[in-house]
Design a protein around this motif. Structure first.
Motif, PDB file in Angstrom:
ATOM      1  N   GLN A 151       5.656   7.016   2.694  1.00 24.13           N
ATOM      2  CA  GLN A 151       5.317   5.942   1.968  1.00 24.13           C
ATOM      3  C   GLN A 151       6.726   5.492   1.084  1.00 24.13           C
ATOM      4  O   GLN A 151       7.495   6.302   0.854  1.00 24.13           O
ATOM      5  CB  GLN A 151       4.303   6.436   1.126  1.00 24.13           C
ATOM      6  CG  GLN A 151       3.042   6.866   1.555  1.00 24.13           C
ATOM      7  CD  GLN A 151       2.015   7.660   0.798  1.00 24.13           C
ATOM      8  OE1 GLN A 151       2.490   8.454   0.009  1.00 24.13           O
ATOM      9  NE2 GLN A 151       0.741   7.413   0.952  1.00 24.13           N
ATOM     10  N   PRO A 279       8.508 -10.296   1.044  1.00 24.75           N
ATOM     11  CA  PRO A 279       7.904  -9.331  -0.013  1.00 24.75           C
ATOM     12  C   PRO A 279       8.954  -9.026  -0.822  1.00 24.75           C
ATOM     13  O   PRO A 279      10.279  -8.718  -0.676  1.00 24.75           O
ATOM     14  CB  PRO A 279       7.156  -8.162   0.927  1.00 24.75           C
ATOM     15  CG  PRO A 279       8.191  -8.341   2.073  1.00 24.75           C
ATOM     16  CD  PRO A 279       8.473  -9.792   2.301  1.00 24.75           C
ATOM     17  N   PHE A 286       4.137  -2.938  -4.170  1.00 24.32           N
ATOM     18  CA  PHE A 286       3.953  -2.436  -2.852  1.00 24.32           C
ATOM     19  C   PHE A 286       4.560  -0.954  -2.728  1.00 24.32           C
ATOM     20  O   PHE A 286       4.792  -0.387  -1.614  1.00 24.32           O
ATOM     21  CB  PHE A 286       4.595  -3.057  -1.660  1.00 24.32           C
ATOM     22  CG  PHE A 286       3.831  -4.465  -1.607  1.00 24.32           C
ATOM     23  CD1 PHE A 286       2.380  -4.407  -1.774  1.00 24.32           C
ATOM     24  CD2 PHE A 286       4.402  -5.663  -1.164  1.00 24.32           C
ATOM     25  CE1 PHE A 286       1.650  -5.643  -1.592  1.00 24.32           C
ATOM     26  CE2 PHE A 286       3.645  -6.816  -0.870  1.00 24.32           C
ATOM     27  CZ  PHE A 286       2.217  -6.698  -1.281  1.00 24.32           C
ATOM     28  N   VAL A 289       3.217   2.508  -0.198  1.00 25.95           N
ATOM     29  CA  VAL A 289       2.658   2.221   0.830  1.00 25.95           C
ATOM     30  C   VAL A 289       3.751   2.397   2.017  1.00 25.95           C
ATOM     31  O   VAL A 289       4.848   2.694   1.861  1.00 25.95           O
ATOM     32  CB  VAL A 289       2.006   0.640   0.983  1.00 25.95           C
ATOM     33  CG1 VAL A 289       1.279   0.466  -0.354  1.00 25.95           C
ATOM     34  CG2 VAL A 289       3.235  -0.315   0.792  1.00 25.95           C
ATOM     35  N   GLU A 293       3.202  -1.944   6.655  1.00 25.75           N
ATOM     36  CA  GLU A 293       1.951  -2.678   6.156  1.00 25.75           C
ATOM     37  C   GLU A 293       2.497  -3.782   5.263  1.00 25.75           C
ATOM     38  O   GLU A 293       1.676  -4.490   4.738  1.00 25.75           O
ATOM     39  CB  GLU A 293       1.132  -1.409   5.138  1.00 25.75           C
ATOM     40  CG  GLU A 293       0.700  -0.536   5.893  1.00 25.75           C
ATOM     41  CD  GLU A 293      -0.051   0.551   5.298  1.00 25.75           C
ATOM     42  OE1 GLU A 293      -1.103   1.356   5.628  1.00 25.75           O
ATOM     43  OE2 GLU A 293       0.173   0.522   3.973  1.00 25.75           O
ATOM     44  N   VAL A 294       3.641  -3.813   4.980  1.00 25.48           N
ATOM     45  CA  VAL A 294       4.069  -4.921   4.034  1.00 25.48           C
ATOM     46  C   VAL A 294       5.427  -5.807   4.533  1.00 25.48           C
ATOM     47  O   VAL A 294       6.332  -6.170   3.672  1.00 25.48           O
ATOM     48  CB  VAL A 294       4.341  -4.374   2.476  1.00 25.48           C
ATOM     49  CG1 VAL A 294       3.291  -3.873   1.894  1.00 25.48           C
ATOM     50  CG2 VAL A 294       5.360  -3.270   2.615  1.00 25.48           C
ATOM     51  N   TYR A 329      -2.822  -1.903   8.174  1.00 28.92           N
ATOM     52  CA  TYR A 329      -2.611  -2.865   7.177  1.00 28.92           C
ATOM     53  C   TYR A 329      -1.323  -3.981   7.793  1.00 28.92           C
ATOM     54  O   TYR A 329      -0.581  -3.462   8.495  1.00 28.92           O
ATOM     55  CB  TYR A 329      -2.265  -2.355   5.875  1.00 28.92           C
ATOM     56  CG  TYR A 329      -3.698  -1.831   5.132  1.00 28.92           C
ATOM     57  CD1 TYR A 329      -4.642  -2.572   4.328  1.00 28.92           C
ATOM     58  CD2 TYR A 329      -4.124  -0.485   5.548  1.00 28.92           C
ATOM     59  CE1 TYR A 329      -5.500  -1.951   3.867  1.00 28.92           C
ATOM     60  CE2 TYR A 329      -5.210   0.020   4.743  1.00 28.92           C
ATOM     61  CZ  TYR A 329      -5.819  -0.735   4.062  1.00 28.92           C
ATOM     62  OH  TYR A 329      -6.972  -0.149   3.420  1.00 28.92           O
ATOM     63  N   HIS A 330      -1.398  -5.244   7.418  1.00 26.58           N
ATOM     64  CA  HIS A 330      -0.038  -5.725   7.525  1.00 26.58           C
ATOM     65  C   HIS A 330      -0.253  -6.710   6.169  1.00 26.58           C
ATOM     66  O   HIS A 330      -0.805  -6.891   5.185  1.00 26.58           O
ATOM     67  CB  HIS A 330      -0.221  -6.528   8.710  1.00 26.58           C
ATOM     68  CG  HIS A 330      -1.320  -7.531   8.701  1.00 26.58           C
ATOM     69  ND1 HIS A 330      -1.211  -8.898   9.728  1.00 26.58           N
ATOM     70  CD2 HIS A 330      -2.680  -7.890   8.242  1.00 26.58           C
ATOM     71  CE1 HIS A 330      -2.393  -9.537   9.394  1.00 26.58           C
ATOM     72  NE2 HIS A 330      -3.164  -9.195   8.435  1.00 26.58           N
ATOM     73  N   LEU A 331       1.025  -7.594   6.244  1.00 29.58           N
ATOM     74  CA  LEU A 331       1.353  -8.331   5.039  1.00 29.58           C
ATOM     75  C   LEU A 331       0.704  -9.832   5.438  1.00 29.58           C
ATOM     76  O   LEU A 331       0.883 -10.482   6.500  1.00 29.58           O
ATOM     77  CB  LEU A 331       2.848  -8.540   5.072  1.00 29.58           C
ATOM     78  CG  LEU A 331       3.329  -9.583   3.922  1.00 29.58           C
ATOM     79  CD1 LEU A 331       3.101  -8.629   2.654  1.00 29.58           C
ATOM     80  CD2 LEU A 331       4.889  -9.870   3.922  1.00 29.58           C
ATOM     81  N   GLY A 353      -7.752  -4.317   0.765  1.00 27.65           N
ATOM     82  CA  GLY A 353      -6.235  -4.632   0.358  1.00 27.65           C
ATOM     83  C   GLY A 353      -5.917  -4.596  -0.893  1.00 27.65           C
ATOM     84  O   GLY A 353      -6.466  -4.365  -1.907  1.00 27.65           O
ATOM     85  N   ARG A 366      -1.078  -6.781   1.053  1.00 27.23           N
ATOM     86  CA  ARG A 366      -1.361  -5.827   1.871  1.00 27.23           C
ATOM     87  C   ARG A 366      -2.669  -5.952   2.378  1.00 27.23           C
ATOM     88  O   ARG A 366      -3.590  -5.468   1.305  1.00 27.23           O
ATOM     89  CB  ARG A 366      -0.846  -4.597   1.326  1.00 27.23           C
ATOM     90  CG  ARG A 366      -1.286  -3.289   2.334  1.00 27.23           C
ATOM     91  CD  ARG A 366      -0.729  -2.092   1.722  1.00 27.23           C
ATOM     92  NE  ARG A 366      -1.089  -1.050   2.263  1.00 27.23           N
ATOM     93  CZ  ARG A 366      -2.414  -0.329   1.903  1.00 27.23           C
ATOM     94  NH1 ARG A 366      -3.272  -0.433   0.689  1.00 27.23           N
ATOM     95  NH2 ARG A 366      -2.807   0.959   2.582  1.00 27.23           N
ATOM     96  N   LYS A 369      -5.952  -5.744   9.203  1.00 22.33           N
ATOM     97  CA  LYS A 369      -5.621  -6.256  10.273  1.00 22.33           C
ATOM     98  C   LYS A 369      -6.890  -7.327  10.638  1.00 22.33           C
ATOM     99  O   LYS A 369      -6.793  -8.223  11.187  1.00 22.33           O
ATOM    100  CB  LYS A 369      -4.935  -5.791  11.235  1.00 22.33           C
ATOM    101  CG  LYS A 369      -3.451  -5.284  10.936  1.00 22.33           C
ATOM    102  CD  LYS A 369      -2.977  -4.448  12.017  1.00 22.33           C
ATOM    103  CE  LYS A 369      -1.565  -4.197  11.924  1.00 22.33           C
ATOM    104  NZ  LYS A 369      -1.019  -3.451  12.942  1.00 22.33           N
TER     105      LYS A 369
END
Length: 401
Positions: A151, A279, A286, A289, A293-294, A329-331, A353, A366, A369
């Motif tokens: 992280q 980002p 963020f 994380v 994911e970002v 997760y994704h941005l 998110g 975040r 998906k």
């Protein structure tokens, strides 16, 4: 600071040269009438060509647009006030700013660390996610410093120079990262200095020239502005490449006077950044994380990982995610009125998110998906709609909030 104000002296602490402030009109690139002189020369050349019997160049542009050699910036400026014919289509990557607009820049709240010593590159290479050893000298990479669970603890841009490594961080981050790095120094010949109070940073918005910058050169260059030595690096903060300029705080007046142009607020930069899908780990909240994911993965809007560089803290988790590709997760981007900053994103009562900073009715997030563009969610109870994080079209000149 020792050596301050003396001609030709170099600060032992920062590694930057100290020179008297000198602001002259010659800092303006080519003078105020340079575009006019360039166009006149082009017109004269075209007239001579036609008089010599040269053939008319078929540009495919409307007759109202001059047919002497023009750049995309010229075309866009004319097309802004004229109807474009079907024969003319501006490319999707056409520069969004007209060169008739003044240069624009924004102050970046920053932290700064300087690493010196024979082992500086190898030491920080074993702490960060990107490959600083493989970068040129001078060069720069975006990177994260992770915990053992993979992280994000800190995000930085690492500048590799002949005598040091300069880490540029968001405001409030330098002290914590310095403490972490010092915990890992055992037999390494490395010294960590916190230069936050001594350095300043501005970002020059994309596509615009700075006096002394070589547009065809490397991503990191040293140039002189207003009698000060400035470290400059290509950085994408708005959806397109701009320049970060780093200089001594005591020389800020001379640097900004020589730079000229208009200052835009940090809020305006945030609005452009969110529209551009870029980002900001600290400002978007963020931290804590996974980078994937970002948008910090290879191929993301802000790549900060190398999967081939070898061991570092958190590397095992990164390798596992690369092999399995199972980040959940994704941005993404959210749109809505009055979205709160850094709030949970929910759908039908379930947390899906977390949102970042809201700017101009938009927020990067975040997000799980399985959510797709057009899905309705709530950000801290406020309705919002899911969008892709791809860059959105931008006005020629951003509104300064």
């Amino acid at each position: 600071m020792r050596g301050s104000g003396l001609r030709g002296k170099r600060s032992r602490r920062t590694g930057l040269e100290l020179k008297p402030l000198q602001v002259t009109q010659t800092n303006l690139r080519g003078g105020a009438d340079a575009p006019e002189r360039t166009c006149q020369a082009a017109k004269q050349s075209e007239q001579k060509k036609r008089q010599a019997g040269g053939e008319r160049r078929d540009t495919g542009l409307p007759p109202a647009i001059p047919e002497y050699p023009v750049s995309w910036l010229d075309v866009l400026e004319v097309a802004r006030v004229r109807i474009m014919t079907p024969a003319y289509r501006a490319p999707p990557t056409a520069p969004p700013f007209s060169r008739t607009l003044p240069l624009m820049w924004t102050r970046i709240p920053s932290g700064a660390l300087r690493l010196t010593g024979a082992d500086r590159v190898d030491f920080v290479q074993g702490q960060m996610t990107n490959d600083l050893r493989g970068a040129p000298t001078p060069g720069m990479v975006a990177c994260c410093f992770l915990n053992v669970r993979g992280q994000i603890e800190f995000f930085a841009r690492a500048y590799k120079r002949e005598g040091d490594v300069y880490l540029h961080l968001d405001a409030g981050q330098a002290e914590g990262l310095a403490a972490r790095l010092r915990r890992y120094i055992i037999f390494d010949q490395v010294e960590v200095q916190d230069l936050t109070e001594e350095l300043r940073t501005v970002h020059v918005w994309g596509g615009q020239s700075v006096p002394g910058w070589n547009a065809g050169g490397g991503d990191v260059q040293t140039l002189e502005l207003g009698g000060a030595v400035v470290l400059a690096g290509r950085v994408n903060r708005t959806g397109e490449s701009g320049l970060d300029l780093h200089y001594l705080a005591q020389q800020e007046t001379g640097v900004l006077a020589a730079l000229g142009g208009d200052e835009l607020s940090l809020a305006a930069l945030d609005a452009a950044r969110v529209r551009g899908g870029i980002p900001d780990v600290t400002r978007d909240g963020f931290v804590g994380v996974l980078p994937q994911e970002v948008g910090l993965d290879v191929g993301g809007p802000l790549p900060a990982i190398s999967y081939r560089k070898g061991c570092y803290v958190g590397q095992e988790i990164m390798a596992r995610l690369e092999a399995r590709g199972n980040a959940r997760y994704h941005l993404a981007r959210l749109s809505g009125e009055g979205l709160p900053d850094h709030a949970e994103v929910t759908r039908e009562g379930r947390v899906v998110g977390q949102a970042g900073l809201c700017a101009g009715g938009l927020s990067l997030a975040r997000l799980r998906k399985e959510l797709v563009p057009g899905d309705a969610v709530e950000v801290g109870g406020v309705p919002a709609t899911v969008q892709l994080a791809a860059p959105l079209p931008r006005d020629a000149r951003p509104a300064d909030a």
